[in-house]
Scaffold this motif. Structure first.
Motif, PDB file in Angstrom:
ATOM      1  N   SER A   1       0.832  -1.204   0.000  1.00  0.00           N
ATOM      2  CA  SER A   1       0.000   0.000   0.000  1.00  0.00           C
ATOM      3  C   SER A   1       0.862   1.248   0.000  1.00  0.00           C
ATOM      4  N   ASP A   2       0.552   2.182  -0.902  1.00  0.00           N
ATOM      5  CA  ASP A   2       1.251   3.464  -0.926  1.00  0.00           C
ATOM      6  C   ASP A   2       0.899   4.316   0.286  1.00  0.00           C
ATOM      7  N   PHE A   3      -0.134   3.958   1.013  1.00  0.00           N
ATOM      8  CA  PHE A   3      -0.439   4.667   2.262  1.00  0.00           C
ATOM      9  C   PHE A   3       0.678   4.471   3.283  1.00  0.00           C
ATOM     10  N   VAL A   4       1.379   3.341   3.168  1.00  0.00           N
ATOM     11  CA  VAL A   4       2.384   2.947   4.164  1.00  0.00           C
ATOM     12  C   VAL A   4       3.760   3.432   3.735  1.00  0.00           C
TER      13      VAL A   4
ATOM     14  N   LEU B   1      -7.112   9.473  12.331  1.00  0.00           N
ATOM     15  CA  LEU B   1      -6.224  10.135  11.376  1.00  0.00           C
ATOM     16  C   LEU B   1      -6.650   9.869   9.936  1.00  0.00           C
ATOM     17  N   VAL B   2      -7.123   8.665   9.664  1.00  0.00           N
ATOM     18  CA  VAL B   2      -7.534   8.311   8.304  1.00  0.00           C
ATOM     19  C   VAL B   2      -8.941   8.808   7.996  1.00  0.00           C
ATOM     20  N   GLN B   3      -9.881   8.427   8.839  1.00  0.00           N
ATOM     21  CA  GLN B   3     -11.295   8.645   8.515  1.00  0.00           C
ATOM     22  C   GLN B   3     -11.765  10.075   8.775  1.00  0.00           C
ATOM     23  N   GLN B   4     -11.166  10.777   9.738  1.00  0.00           N
ATOM     24  CA  GLN B   4     -11.620  12.131  10.059  1.00  0.00           C
ATOM     25  C   GLN B   4     -10.620  13.212   9.632  1.00  0.00           C
TER      26      GLN B   4
ATOM     27  N   HIS C   1      -0.764   9.495   3.747  1.00  0.00           N
ATOM     28  CA  HIS C   1       0.348   8.570   3.932  1.00  0.00           C
ATOM     29  C   HIS C   1       0.784   8.650   5.387  1.00  0.00           C
ATOM     30  N   PHE C   2       1.324   7.522   5.903  1.00  0.00           N
ATOM     31  CA  PHE C   2       1.727   7.481   7.308  1.00  0.00           C
ATOM     32  C   PHE C   2       3.095   6.819   7.406  1.00  0.00           C
ATOM     33  N   PHE C   3       4.066   7.545   7.943  1.00  0.00           N
ATOM     34  CA  PHE C   3       5.375   6.965   8.221  1.00  0.00           C
ATOM     35  C   PHE C   3       5.290   6.077   9.459  1.00  0.00           C
TER      36      PHE C   3
ATOM     37  N   ASP D   1       7.592   2.972  11.888  1.00  0.00           N
ATOM     38  CA  ASP D   1       8.803   2.203  12.159  1.00  0.00           C
ATOM     39  C   ASP D   1       8.584   0.703  12.001  1.00  0.00           C
ATOM     40  N   TRP D   2       7.348   0.282  11.870  1.00  0.00           N
ATOM     41  CA  TRP D   2       7.015  -1.138  11.684  1.00  0.00           C
ATOM     42  C   TRP D   2       5.850  -1.203  10.712  1.00  0.00           C
ATOM     43  N   PRO D   3       6.133  -1.308   9.419  1.00  0.00           N
ATOM     44  CA  PRO D   3       5.083  -1.198   8.405  1.00  0.00           C
ATOM     45  C   PRO D   3       3.934  -2.181   8.569  1.00  0.00           C
ATOM     46  N   ALA D   4       4.174  -3.360   9.111  1.00  0.00           N
ATOM     47  CA  ALA D   4       3.116  -4.364   9.212  1.00  0.00           C
ATOM     48  C   ALA D   4       1.872  -3.829   9.917  1.00  0.00           C
ATOM     49  N   THR D   5       2.066  -3.038  10.964  1.00  0.00           N
ATOM     50  CA  THR D   5       0.935  -2.532  11.744  1.00  0.00           C
ATOM     51  C   THR D   5       0.014  -1.674  10.881  1.00  0.00           C
ATOM     52  N   VAL D   6       0.593  -0.819  10.054  1.00  0.00           N
ATOM     53  CA  VAL D   6      -0.207   0.068   9.213  1.00  0.00           C
ATOM     54  C   VAL D   6      -0.724  -0.668   7.977  1.00  0.00           C
ATOM     55  N   THR D   7       0.060  -1.606   7.449  1.00  0.00           N
ATOM     56  CA  THR D   7      -0.397  -2.387   6.301  1.00  0.00           C
ATOM     57  C   THR D   7      -1.660  -3.172   6.635  1.00  0.00           C
ATOM     58  N   TYR D   8      -1.729  -3.711   7.845  1.00  0.00           N
ATOM     59  CA  TYR D   8      -2.929  -4.452   8.261  1.00  0.00           C
ATOM     60  C   TYR D   8      -4.159  -3.556   8.135  1.00  0.00           C
ATOM     61  N   TYR D   9      -4.064  -2.352   8.699  1.00  0.00           N
ATOM     62  CA  TYR D   9      -5.192  -1.425   8.627  1.00  0.00           C
ATOM     63  C   TYR D   9      -5.469  -1.012   7.197  1.00  0.00           C
ATOM     64  N   ALA D  10      -4.422  -0.701   6.438  1.00  0.00           N
ATOM     65  CA  ALA D  10      -4.593  -0.240   5.057  1.00  0.00           C
ATOM     66  C   ALA D  10      -5.278  -1.297   4.204  1.00  0.00           C
TER      67      ALA D  10
END
Length: 415
Positions: A71-74, A389-392, A397-399, A401-410
């Motif tokens: 995801s380019d969000f990550v 942060l995403v919905q409201q 994009h979100f920087f 230190d552990w992409p897996a956490t944000v990829t799950y949500y994305a």
């Protein structure tokens, strides 16, 4: 991004093959990614299980079996430095494996004015083995000085500008950290924070900026390079700030990378304005990293300046994520901040940093959660903040230190 320690809970290991690619074109998705499988490990599941009951938890639980996608969000912040030495091939490889769509190289310059990937120009003493290198330690700006019995902390300062690019490439990357009570170099280097690990810190492969460009290009991913503010007086031996900013952009142009794949970042406003004026295709996606929000007065001034910045051609602002939310005292819920609302009104896009770089949330969460501390009490609340942060707020994009956490949500929300 700034060097602020952040804790994490349950961790896991991920590394994919990391040989530097050769003969790469602009987009090699087919060659590299046809059979590529994103792997997340247990941490996102731990966080979801730790959440309070409610619709968001139910939604995230429903996504437990994927599919998980790049995801380019990550945006991978320094790669995956929660477990891997930052800005190394191994750290970038782990970030790729966890689904990051863009990978960051913090750009600094060497004595011979070549660009390399380091979080700060003068962090080699905490992120590499330079102090253990008898051939290079003497070249440091400030050689190692041990701690004393009267409480004076151990010190050292080693900069990329102290050595050549060839010398830099002989270093081993290590987990960022130092021991202020050290009386020997070995003790000083043994300072990895308790929430990280030395499991993969055997000898991280440090990277030049050009190597990073080629590596990420070969993976068909996107770029988020940050031009680091120099810690030496500029011009440096005739090397100007403008040339430094231009050299970074020129690396992508030389490699044939489309500007739409590059988010050039800086904390220095003049760098952003330079790119807007001199490299408009890259300047259109330049990211103004906004640390003015660190004080109440600075926060107010930053918020008030957003309309003027938009008028000057800035399109993307990126404050630390604490500045984008607040607690609504009437409802006790997390809502967009004044800064976030002002950015939206000015037509500015918002990127933010850095997830998975905070203290345990059951003890407050530290710097990144300071505005919402009263309403968080467990690590699962990370996803509550991310959801706001995403919905409201509407970050793009979100920087992390552990992409897996944000990829799950994305992946769960189709980002």
């Amino acid at each position: 991004m700034r060097s602020l320690f952040v804790a994490s809970g349950l961790l896991f290991s991920l590394v994919s093959g990391a040989a530097l690619p050769t003969n790469q074109g602009q987009n090699n998705n087919n060659r590299n990614n046809n059979k590529f499988s994103v792997q997340l490990g247990p941490r996102p599941y731990y966080l979801v299980e730790d959440m309070d009951e409610g619709p968001l938890k139910t939604k995230l639980e429903s996504c437990s079996e994927g599919p998980f996608k790049v995801s380019d969000f990550v945006f991978a912040h320094r790669g995956a430095p929660l477990q891997f030495p930052e800005h190394t091939v191994e750290s970038y490889s782990a970030a790729r494996r966890m689904g990051a769509g863009a990978i960051e190289c913090d750009v600094a310059f060497t004595k011979d004015k070549q660009l390399v990937c380091r979080h700060a120009q003068c962090d080699l003493h905490t992120t590499t083995d330079i102090l253990n290198r008898t051939d290079l330690a003497s070249k440091c700006t400030t050689p190692f000085t041990p701690a004393t019995d009267n409480g004076t902390a151990a010190t050292a300062k080693c900069c990329t500008s102290d050595i050549t690019q060839a010398e830099f490439k002989t270093l081993c990357g290590k987990m960022d950290g130092s021991n202020p009570n050290a009386t020997t170099v070995e003790e000083y280097l043994d300072g990895t924070p308790y929430f990280r690990t030395d499991l993969y810190s055997t000898c991280g492969t440090v990277m030049t900026h050009n190597e990073y460009v080629d590596l990420v290009n070969g993976w068909g991913l996107k770029y988020s390079p940050e031009l680091k503010e120099p810690e030496v007086e500029m011009p440096f031996e005739g090397y100007t700030q403008e040339q430094y900013a231009q050299d970074m952009i020129d690396a992508y142009k030389k490699a044939g990378v489309d500007p739409s794949r590059v988010w050039a970042q800086s904390f220095v406003p003049d760098d952003i304005f330079y790119w807007i004026e001199n490299e408009p295709e890259f300047g259109a996606q330049a990211v103004y990293l906004d640390e003015r929000v660190d004080t109440p007065e600075g926060y107010a001034n930053a918020t008030a300046s957003l309309t003027d910045l938009a008028a000057r051609g800035v399109n993307i602002m990126a404050p630390p994520f604490f500045a984008l939310t607040r607690v609504d005292n009437a409802t006790g819920t997390i809502v967009p901040s004044e800064y976030a609302l002002a950015a939206k009104a000015a037509g500015l896009e918002l990127v933010t940093w850095s997830f998975e770089r905070s203290g345990w949330l059951n003890t407050g969460g530290g710097y990144y959660y300071q505005y919402v501390e009263p309403v968080i009490n467990n690590d699962g609340d990370m996803y509550t903040v991310l959801d706001v942060l995403v919905q409201q707020v509407g970050i793009t994009h979100f920087f992390t230190d552990w992409p897996a956490t944000v990829t799950y949500y994305a992946s769960c929300f189709g980002l």
